[in-house]
Design a protein around this motif. Structure first.
Motif, PDB file in Angstrom:
ATOM      1  N   LEU A  89      12.991 -37.784 -14.114  1.00  0.00           N
ATOM      2  CA  LEU A  89      12.583 -36.725 -13.187  1.00  0.00           C
ATOM      3  C   LEU A  89      13.517 -35.520 -13.312  1.00  0.00           C
ATOM      4  O   LEU A  89      13.064 -34.380 -13.438  1.00  0.00           O
ATOM      5  CB  LEU A  89      12.592 -37.249 -11.751  1.00  0.00           C
ATOM      6  N   CYS A  90      14.817 -35.767 -13.296  1.00  0.00           N
ATOM      7  CA  CYS A  90      15.801 -34.681 -13.382  1.00  0.00           C
ATOM      8  C   CYS A  90      15.723 -33.978 -14.729  1.00  0.00           C
ATOM      9  O   CYS A  90      15.826 -32.750 -14.801  1.00  0.00           O
ATOM     10  CB  CYS A  90      17.204 -35.218 -13.120  1.00  0.00           C
ATOM     11  N   TYR A  91      15.538 -34.752 -15.806  1.00  0.00           N
ATOM     12  CA  TYR A  91      15.370 -34.177 -17.136  1.00  0.00           C
ATOM     13  C   TYR A  91      14.149 -33.251 -17.152  1.00  0.00           C
ATOM     14  O   TYR A  91      14.214 -32.131 -17.659  1.00  0.00           O
ATOM     15  CB  TYR A  91      15.211 -35.303 -18.159  1.00  0.00           C
ATOM     16  N   ASN A  92      13.053 -33.704 -16.580  1.00  0.00           N
ATOM     17  CA  ASN A  92      11.833 -32.892 -16.530  1.00  0.00           C
ATOM     18  C   ASN A  92      12.016 -31.643 -15.678  1.00  0.00           C
ATOM     19  O   ASN A  92      11.480 -30.580 -16.005  1.00  0.00           O
ATOM     20  CB  ASN A  92      10.653 -33.722 -16.033  1.00  0.00           C
ATOM     21  N   TYR A  93      12.778 -31.746 -14.579  1.00  0.00           N
ATOM     22  CA  TYR A  93      13.097 -30.556 -13.777  1.00  0.00           C
ATOM     23  C   TYR A  93      13.852 -29.536 -14.625  1.00  0.00           C
ATOM     24  O   TYR A  93      13.569 -28.342 -14.596  1.00  0.00           O
ATOM     25  CB  TYR A  93      13.948 -30.912 -12.562  1.00  0.00           C
ATOM     26  N   GLY A  94      14.850 -30.010 -15.366  1.00  0.00           N
ATOM     27  CA  GLY A  94      15.616 -29.118 -16.233  1.00  0.00           C
ATOM     28  C   GLY A  94      14.760 -28.522 -17.334  1.00  0.00           C
ATOM     29  O   GLY A  94      14.873 -27.338 -17.660  1.00  0.00           O
ATOM     30  N   PHE A  95      13.886 -29.338 -17.911  1.00  0.00           N
ATOM     31  CA  PHE A  95      12.985 -28.860 -18.951  1.00  0.00           C
ATOM     32  C   PHE A  95      12.084 -27.755 -18.399  1.00  0.00           C
ATOM     33  O   PHE A  95      11.916 -26.702 -19.017  1.00  0.00           O
ATOM     34  CB  PHE A  95      12.132 -30.031 -19.488  1.00  0.00           C
ATOM     35  N   PRO A 113      20.819 -17.450  -8.390  1.00  0.00           N
ATOM     36  CA  PRO A 113      22.101 -17.580  -9.099  1.00  0.00           C
ATOM     37  C   PRO A 113      22.605 -19.022  -9.204  1.00  0.00           C
ATOM     38  O   PRO A 113      23.269 -19.374 -10.172  1.00  0.00           O
ATOM     39  CB  PRO A 113      23.068 -16.732  -8.258  1.00  0.00           C
ATOM     40  N   ARG A 114      22.277 -19.865  -8.231  1.00  0.00           N
ATOM     41  CA  ARG A 114      22.758 -21.252  -8.253  1.00  0.00           C
ATOM     42  C   ARG A 114      22.272 -22.006  -9.500  1.00  0.00           C
ATOM     43  O   ARG A 114      22.868 -22.994  -9.900  1.00  0.00           O
ATOM     44  CB  ARG A 114      22.338 -21.993  -6.984  1.00  0.00           C
ATOM     45  N   GLN A 115      21.196 -21.525 -10.120  1.00  0.00           N
ATOM     46  CA  GLN A 115      20.638 -22.205 -11.274  1.00  0.00           C
ATOM     47  C   GLN A 115      21.432 -21.938 -12.555  1.00  0.00           C
ATOM     48  O   GLN A 115      21.146 -22.535 -13.587  1.00  0.00           O
ATOM     49  CB  GLN A 115      19.167 -21.814 -11.451  1.00  0.00           C
ATOM     50  N   LEU A 116      22.419 -21.089 -12.474  1.00  0.00           N
ATOM     51  CA  LEU A 116      23.291 -20.814 -13.623  1.00  0.00           C
ATOM     52  C   LEU A 116      24.392 -21.855 -13.783  1.00  0.00           C
ATOM     53  O   LEU A 116      24.961 -21.990 -14.863  1.00  0.00           O
ATOM     54  CB  LEU A 116      23.959 -19.447 -13.456  1.00  0.00           C
ATOM     55  N   VAL A 117      24.702 -22.599 -12.725  1.00  0.00           N
ATOM     56  CA  VAL A 117      25.870 -23.481 -12.738  1.00  0.00           C
ATOM     57  C   VAL A 117      25.792 -24.528 -13.842  1.00  0.00           C
ATOM     58  O   VAL A 117      26.718 -24.641 -14.660  1.00  0.00           O
ATOM     59  CB  VAL A 117      26.064 -24.150 -11.354  1.00  0.00           C
ATOM     60  N   LEU A 118      24.730 -25.294 -13.900  1.00  0.00           N
ATOM     61  CA  LEU A 118      24.653 -26.357 -14.913  1.00  0.00           C
ATOM     62  C   LEU A 118      24.552 -25.820 -16.337  1.00  0.00           C
ATOM     63  O   LEU A 118      25.244 -26.340 -17.226  1.00  0.00           O
ATOM     64  CB  LEU A 118      23.507 -27.315 -14.588  1.00  0.00           C
ATOM     65  N   PRO A 119      23.729 -24.800 -16.613  1.00  0.00           N
ATOM     66  CA  PRO A 119      23.729 -24.270 -17.984  1.00  0.00           C
ATOM     67  C   PRO A 119      25.093 -23.718 -18.407  1.00  0.00           C
ATOM     68  O   PRO A 119      25.528 -23.940 -19.543  1.00  0.00           O
ATOM     69  CB  PRO A 119      22.675 -23.160 -17.945  1.00  0.00           C
ATOM     70  N   LEU A 120      25.787 -23.025 -17.511  1.00  0.00           N
ATOM     71  CA  LEU A 120      27.111 -22.495 -17.846  1.00  0.00           C
ATOM     72  C   LEU A 120      28.129 -23.613 -18.040  1.00  0.00           C
ATOM     73  O   LEU A 120      28.975 -23.536 -18.934  1.00  0.00           O
ATOM     74  CB  LEU A 120      27.588 -21.516 -16.777  1.00  0.00           C
ATOM     75  N   ALA A 121      28.028 -24.651 -17.217  1.00  0.00           N
ATOM     76  CA  ALA A 121      28.923 -25.804 -17.385  1.00  0.00           C
ATOM     77  C   ALA A 121      28.686 -26.469 -18.730  1.00  0.00           C
ATOM     78  O   ALA A 121      29.638 -26.860 -19.419  1.00  0.00           O
ATOM     79  CB  ALA A 121      28.724 -26.799 -16.249  1.00  0.00           C
ATOM     80  N   GLY A 122      27.435 -26.573 -19.138  1.00  0.00           N
ATOM     81  CA  GLY A 122      27.116 -27.148 -20.448  1.00  0.00           C
ATOM     82  C   GLY A 122      27.705 -26.331 -21.583  1.00  0.00           C
ATOM     83  O   GLY A 122      28.259 -26.886 -22.543  1.00  0.00           O
ATOM     84  N   GLY A 161      20.902 -35.017 -16.790  1.00  0.00           N
ATOM     85  CA  GLY A 161      19.485 -34.956 -17.127  1.00  0.00           C
ATOM     86  C   GLY A 161      18.936 -33.546 -17.048  1.00  0.00           C
ATOM     87  O   GLY A 161      18.243 -33.082 -17.957  1.00  0.00           O
ATOM     88  N   TRP A 162      19.242 -32.851 -15.954  1.00  0.00           N
ATOM     89  CA  TRP A 162      18.747 -31.485 -15.765  1.00  0.00           C
ATOM     90  C   TRP A 162      19.253 -30.585 -16.898  1.00  0.00           C
ATOM     91  O   TRP A 162      18.486 -29.820 -17.487  1.00  0.00           O
ATOM     92  CB  TRP A 162      19.194 -30.952 -14.412  1.00  0.00           C
ATOM     93  N   THR A 163      20.549 -30.675 -17.189  1.00  0.00           N
ATOM     94  CA  THR A 163      21.146 -29.813 -18.212  1.00  0.00           C
ATOM     95  C   THR A 163      20.566 -30.104 -19.598  1.00  0.00           C
ATOM     96  O   THR A 163      20.218 -29.175 -20.341  1.00  0.00           O
ATOM     97  CB  THR A 163      22.680 -29.969 -18.222  1.00  0.00           C
ATOM     98  N   LEU A 164      20.448 -31.375 -19.950  1.00  0.00           N
ATOM     99  CA  LEU A 164      19.874 -31.713 -21.257  1.00  0.00           C
ATOM    100  C   LEU A 164      18.411 -31.283 -21.350  1.00  0.00           C
ATOM    101  O   LEU A 164      17.976 -30.780 -22.392  1.00  0.00           O
ATOM    102  CB  LEU A 164      20.019 -33.213 -21.524  1.00  0.00           C
ATOM    103  N   GLY A 165      17.658 -31.470 -20.279  1.00  0.00           N
ATOM    104  CA  GLY A 165      16.264 -31.017 -20.282  1.00  0.00           C
ATOM    105  C   GLY A 165      16.157 -29.511 -20.427  1.00  0.00           C
ATOM    106  O   GLY A 165      15.308 -29.004 -21.172  1.00  0.00           O
ATOM    107  N   PHE A 166      17.032 -28.786 -19.735  1.00  0.00           N
ATOM    108  CA  PHE A 166      17.052 -27.323 -19.816  1.00  0.00           C
ATOM    109  C   PHE A 166      17.265 -26.878 -21.263  1.00  0.00           C
ATOM    110  O   PHE A 166      16.503 -26.079 -21.809  1.00  0.00           O
ATOM    111  CB  PHE A 166      18.154 -26.772 -18.907  1.00  0.00           C
ATOM    112  N   TYR A 167      18.319 -27.411 -21.889  1.00  0.00           N
ATOM    113  CA  TYR A 167      18.627 -26.990 -23.251  1.00  0.00           C
ATOM    114  C   TYR A 167      17.612 -27.506 -24.266  1.00  0.00           C
ATOM    115  O   TYR A 167      17.360 -26.842 -25.275  1.00  0.00           O
ATOM    116  CB  TYR A 167      20.056 -27.372 -23.635  1.00  0.00           C
TER     117      TYR A 167
END
Length: 191
Positions: free
Chosen positions: A82-88, A103-112, A171-177
């Motif tokens: 579910l989290c992976y799909n949210y990130g995707f 702006p809060r949605q920048l945290v995980l991509p920037l951390a990655g 999961g969210w970060t990997l799905g995003f990328y």
């Protein structure tokens, strides 16, 4: 903490927000059709629609009077998916709009990016490996502290909450990328 503290996660909040889960919409105030992107079927549809409503001068209002039943995932694997799909879906949103809806949605991509940069730079200078360790320890401390705070009713759930935070972020970060990789680097047909 888990998904960035969106206002719709506060059960008592009433007011204007950047996006709302589900929603009731007045057709007269909707952005131009199509309302849903049929080319990017895995995009975060609620975020995409709410973003376009606000972009066209509309507003998104959240009422805590509306109740939604939520059924959690049955196990950690399904929760991770579910989290992976949210990130995707959020990655596709970024791919389409070239921005984030909050702006809060920048945290995980920037951390990655920071983790990858420290890991890569540590091959050239060991100090970056120490920065990476420090970053990881700080992250684990934050999610452990948050897990402790959320498990105050039942201490037996502390480990499960901690693991859920970790899986949600990874999961969210990997799905995003992965969605950006598929659509920008591999130039696949959008999903």
């Amino acid at each position: 903490i888990c998904f960035g503290g969106a206002k719709h996660r506060n059960r008592n909040f009433k007011g204007y927000v950047d996006s709302v889960y589900l929603g009731v919409f007045n057709k007269k105030l909707m952005p131009p059709e199509p309302w849903f992107d049929e080319d990017l079927v895995k995009i975060s549809e609620d975020s995409d629609l709410n973003f376009r409503i606000r972009k066209n001068g509309g507003h998104v209002y959240l009422s805590s009077d509306i109740k939604v039943d939520h059924y959690p995932r049955e196990n950690l694997r399904k929760f991770y998916t579910l989290c992976y799909n949210y990130g995707f879906g959020r990655g596709l949103f970024y791919y389409k709009h070239k921005t984030f809806s909050a702006p809060r949605q920048l945290v995980l991509p920037l951390a990655g990016i920071l983790i990858a940069a420290f890991l890569l730079l540590s091959f050239f200078n060991i100090i970056f490996l120490y920065f990476l360790y420090l970053l990881i320890v700080a992250y684990l401390f934050i999610i452990f502290s948050s897990s402790l705070m959320f498990s105050y009713i039942n201490r037996n759930k502390l480990l499960k909450i901690f693991v859920c935070f970790f899986l949600a972020h990874v999961g969210w970060t990997l799905g995003f990328y992965k969605s950006l990789w598929d659509n920008i680097i591999l130039k696949n047909k959008p999903l």
